[in-house]
Design a protein around this motif. Structure first.
Motif, PDB file in Angstrom:
ATOM      1  N   GLU A 227      65.961  26.323 -55.955  1.00 20.37           N
ATOM      2  CA  GLU A 227      66.645  26.730 -54.720  1.00 20.37           C
ATOM      3  C   GLU A 227      68.006  26.059 -54.588  1.00 20.37           C
ATOM      4  O   GLU A 227      68.986  26.678 -54.158  1.00 20.37           O
ATOM      5  N   TYR A 228      68.097  24.793 -54.973  1.00 20.71           N
ATOM      6  CA  TYR A 228      69.364  24.067 -54.874  1.00 20.71           C
ATOM      7  C   TYR A 228      70.420  24.673 -55.804  1.00 20.71           C
ATOM      8  O   TYR A 228      71.579  24.879 -55.409  1.00 20.71           O
ATOM      9  N   GLU A 229      70.029  24.955 -57.054  1.00 19.29           N
ATOM     10  CA  GLU A 229      70.973  25.546 -58.013  1.00 19.29           C
ATOM     11  C   GLU A 229      71.404  26.939 -57.572  1.00 19.29           C
ATOM     12  O   GLU A 229      72.552  27.338 -57.780  1.00 19.29           O
ATOM     13  N   SER A 230      70.498  27.666 -56.931  1.00 16.35           N
ATOM     14  CA  SER A 230      70.814  29.032 -56.515  1.00 16.35           C
ATOM     15  C   SER A 230      71.731  29.057 -55.304  1.00 16.35           C
ATOM     16  O   SER A 230      72.664  29.862 -55.243  1.00 16.35           O
ATOM     17  N   LEU A 231      71.496  28.161 -54.345  1.00 15.66           N
ATOM     18  CA  LEU A 231      72.255  28.216 -53.096  1.00 15.66           C
ATOM     19  C   LEU A 231      73.526  27.369 -53.110  1.00 15.66           C
ATOM     20  O   LEU A 231      74.533  27.739 -52.499  1.00 15.66           O
ATOM     21  N   TYR A 232      73.487  26.233 -53.806  1.00 15.90           N
ATOM     22  CA  TYR A 232      74.600  25.283 -53.693  1.00 15.90           C
ATOM     23  C   TYR A 232      75.356  25.048 -54.996  1.00 15.90           C
ATOM     24  O   TYR A 232      76.365  24.334 -54.999  1.00 15.90           O
ATOM     25  N   MET A 233      74.907  25.607 -56.115  1.00 14.00           N
ATOM     26  CA  MET A 233      75.579  25.374 -57.389  1.00 14.00           C
ATOM     27  C   MET A 233      75.908  26.680 -58.113  1.00 14.00           C
ATOM     28  O   MET A 233      75.882  26.754 -59.349  1.00 14.00           O
ATOM     29  N   SER A 234      76.199  27.685 -57.342  1.00 14.35           N
ATOM     30  CA  SER A 234      76.713  28.968 -57.862  1.00 14.35           C
ATOM     31  C   SER A 234      75.759  29.606 -58.883  1.00 14.35           C
ATOM     32  O   SER A 234      76.198  30.124 -59.907  1.00 14.35           O
ATOM     33  N   HIS A 235      74.469  29.542 -58.618  1.00 16.47           N
ATOM     34  CA  HIS A 235      73.457  30.216 -59.436  1.00 16.47           C
ATOM     35  C   HIS A 235      73.456  29.750 -60.899  1.00 16.47           C
ATOM     36  O   HIS A 235      73.198  30.540 -61.798  1.00 16.47           O
ATOM     37  N   ILE A 236      73.712  28.492 -61.122  1.00 14.96           N
ATOM     38  CA  ILE A 236      73.697  28.013 -62.506  1.00 14.96           C
ATOM     39  C   ILE A 236      72.257  27.885 -62.993  1.00 14.96           C
ATOM     40  O   ILE A 236      71.322  27.730 -62.207  1.00 14.96           O
ATOM     41  N   TRP A 237      72.081  27.965 -64.316  1.00 12.69           N
ATOM     42  CA  TRP A 237      70.781  27.799 -64.942  1.00 12.69           C
ATOM     43  C   TRP A 237      70.780  26.478 -65.712  1.00 12.69           C
ATOM     44  O   TRP A 237      71.773  26.142 -66.372  1.00 12.69           O
ATOM     45  N   ILE A 238      69.657  25.742 -65.629  1.00 12.85           N
ATOM     46  CA  ILE A 238      69.544  24.433 -66.262  1.00 12.85           C
ATOM     47  C   ILE A 238      68.540  24.516 -67.403  1.00 12.85           C
ATOM     48  O   ILE A 238      67.414  25.020 -67.202  1.00 12.85           O
ATOM     49  N   PRO A 239      68.904  24.057 -68.614  1.00 11.11           N
ATOM     50  CA  PRO A 239      67.948  24.080 -69.740  1.00 11.11           C
ATOM     51  C   PRO A 239      66.732  23.201 -69.455  1.00 11.11           C
ATOM     52  O   PRO A 239      66.847  22.111 -68.875  1.00 11.11           O
ATOM     53  N   SER A 240      65.574  23.682 -69.852  1.00 10.55           N
ATOM     54  CA  SER A 240      64.347  22.900 -69.680  1.00 10.55           C
ATOM     55  C   SER A 240      64.425  21.619 -70.507  1.00 10.55           C
ATOM     56  O   SER A 240      64.928  21.600 -71.628  1.00 10.55           O
ATOM     57  N   SER A 241      63.904  20.543 -69.944  1.00 11.06           N
ATOM     58  CA  SER A 241      64.014  19.232 -70.612  1.00 11.06           C
ATOM     59  C   SER A 241      63.191  19.153 -71.892  1.00 11.06           C
ATOM     60  O   SER A 241      63.484  18.336 -72.764  1.00 11.06           O
ATOM     61  N   TRP A 242      62.166  19.996 -72.058  1.00 11.54           N
ATOM     62  CA  TRP A 242      61.299  19.912 -73.223  1.00 11.54           C
ATOM     63  C   TRP A 242      61.371  21.144 -74.136  1.00 11.54           C
ATOM     64  O   TRP A 242      60.808  21.124 -75.218  1.00 11.54           O
ATOM     65  N   CYS A 243      62.043  22.174 -73.716  1.00  6.74           N
ATOM     66  CA  CYS A 243      61.956  23.435 -74.467  1.00  6.74           C
ATOM     67  C   CYS A 243      63.324  24.041 -74.750  1.00  6.74           C
ATOM     68  O   CYS A 243      63.532  25.247 -74.551  1.00  6.74           O
TER      69      CYS A 243
END
Length: 305
Positions: A68-84
């Motif tokens: 929700e934070y990345e979608s609303l406050y960080m311009s819909h950025i996607w974050i790579p999974s830490s393990w995959c």
């Protein structure tokens, strides 16, 4: 006829071998993974998908998430999974990526050498409050007359509500909160010959949910007498302690008596062996004899004067 069937089978096999790769404008395109789903049990979240199969090749996958934070406050950025990022198998443990009780979008793509597929997105966002909570595993033991329980360790977010009671009609239930698993916890001191039952449920405050109760497990304490050697040892020990206490009291009494009321012993020369009346009479006779003796001496000396 047989030759035609063989040719047909070879054609089908060749067709299925080429299915993973499509030609679009003369360029080989790697298909995106399909059938994305999340299996979540006891706050362990596993994202799975159908593998992309290329004969003789190893396909890698990349997983990204968006909260929700990345979608609303960080311009819909996607974050790579830490393990995959990347991973070989068609699954990814996203437990460490899901840190809040909010909807998460997830997508996956395949990679083969320099080729990458399109992103395939999870159809419905995942929220960790949909996880399936199961009752904890229990190990109930008796340590002498003590009822002891050890619960399954499910992680730091888990607490356990333990209910126990004596197995008898209209028995009162007792409740105990256990903060962590894998630690033996004493519940109650049991009476000989009685049976006690225990059940437990899992609690997760982070999502405000709990599991159902586990199946009740019961344990019984046999009413066994103390061994004869132990009873004899206890009796002898009691007697020794009693004798030691009595000796201490006797010694203390003697010490106090000699300290407060000491006994004065007269020398033999000062002891009176005869009665006082006899002593007075004896002293008087001695005095008269002495006087008589003195007068006789004066008379003897008188002619010389």
């Amino acid at each position: 006829m047989v030759l035609e069937e063989i040719l047909t089978s070879l054609t089908i096999c060749f067709f299925y071998a080429l299915m993973p790769c499509l030609l679009i404008g003369g360029v080989v395109v790697l298909p995106a993974p399909q059938n994305l789903s999340v299996q979540s049990v006891n706050m362990k979240h596993l994202l799975t998908w159908s593998p992309v199969i290329v004969p003789g090749e190893i396909v890698y996958y990349s997983v990204e998430y968006q909260g929700e934070y990345e979608s609303l406050y960080m311009s819909h950025i996607w974050i790579p999974s830490s393990w995959c990022s990347p991973t070989k198998g068609p699954e990814c443990d996203i437990t460490d990526d899901i840190t809040a009780t909010v909807p998460y979008n997830l997508h996956v793509r395949a990679t083969l050498g320099s080729q990458t597929s399109a992103w395939s997105t999870l159809q419905h966002p995942f929220n960790r409050n949909s996880t399936v909570l199961t009752p904890p595993g229990m190990d109930i033991t008796k340590d002498g007359f003590h009822l002891v329980i050890e619960l399954e360790d499910l992680g730091p977010q888990f607490e356990f509500l333990v209910v126990y009671w004596r197995r008898e009609p209209s028995a009162k239930e007792h409740v105990k909160m256990v903060r962590s698993g894998a630690v033996p916890v004493h519940l109650e001191t049991m009476e000989p010959g009685a049976a006690y039952c225990v059940k437990a449920q899992t609690l997760v405050k982070a999502i405000g949910r709990h599991s159902t109760f586990s199946r009740a497990q019961c344990v019984k304490v046999q009413g066994e007498p103390l061994p004869l050697a132990l009873a004899l040892f206890a009796f002898v020990g009691f007697l020794l302690i009693l004798v030691a206490v009595l000796l201490s009291i006797w010694k203390m009494g003697r010490l106090l008596r000699h300290s407060c009321c000491p006994v004065v012993v007269l020398p033999n020369t000062l002891k009176i062996t005869s009665s006082p009346q006899k002593l007075i009479s004896c002293r008087r006779e001695e005095a008269e004899a002495c006087t008589t003796a003195v007068l006789s001496s004066e008379e003897l000396l008188r002619p010389w004067i």
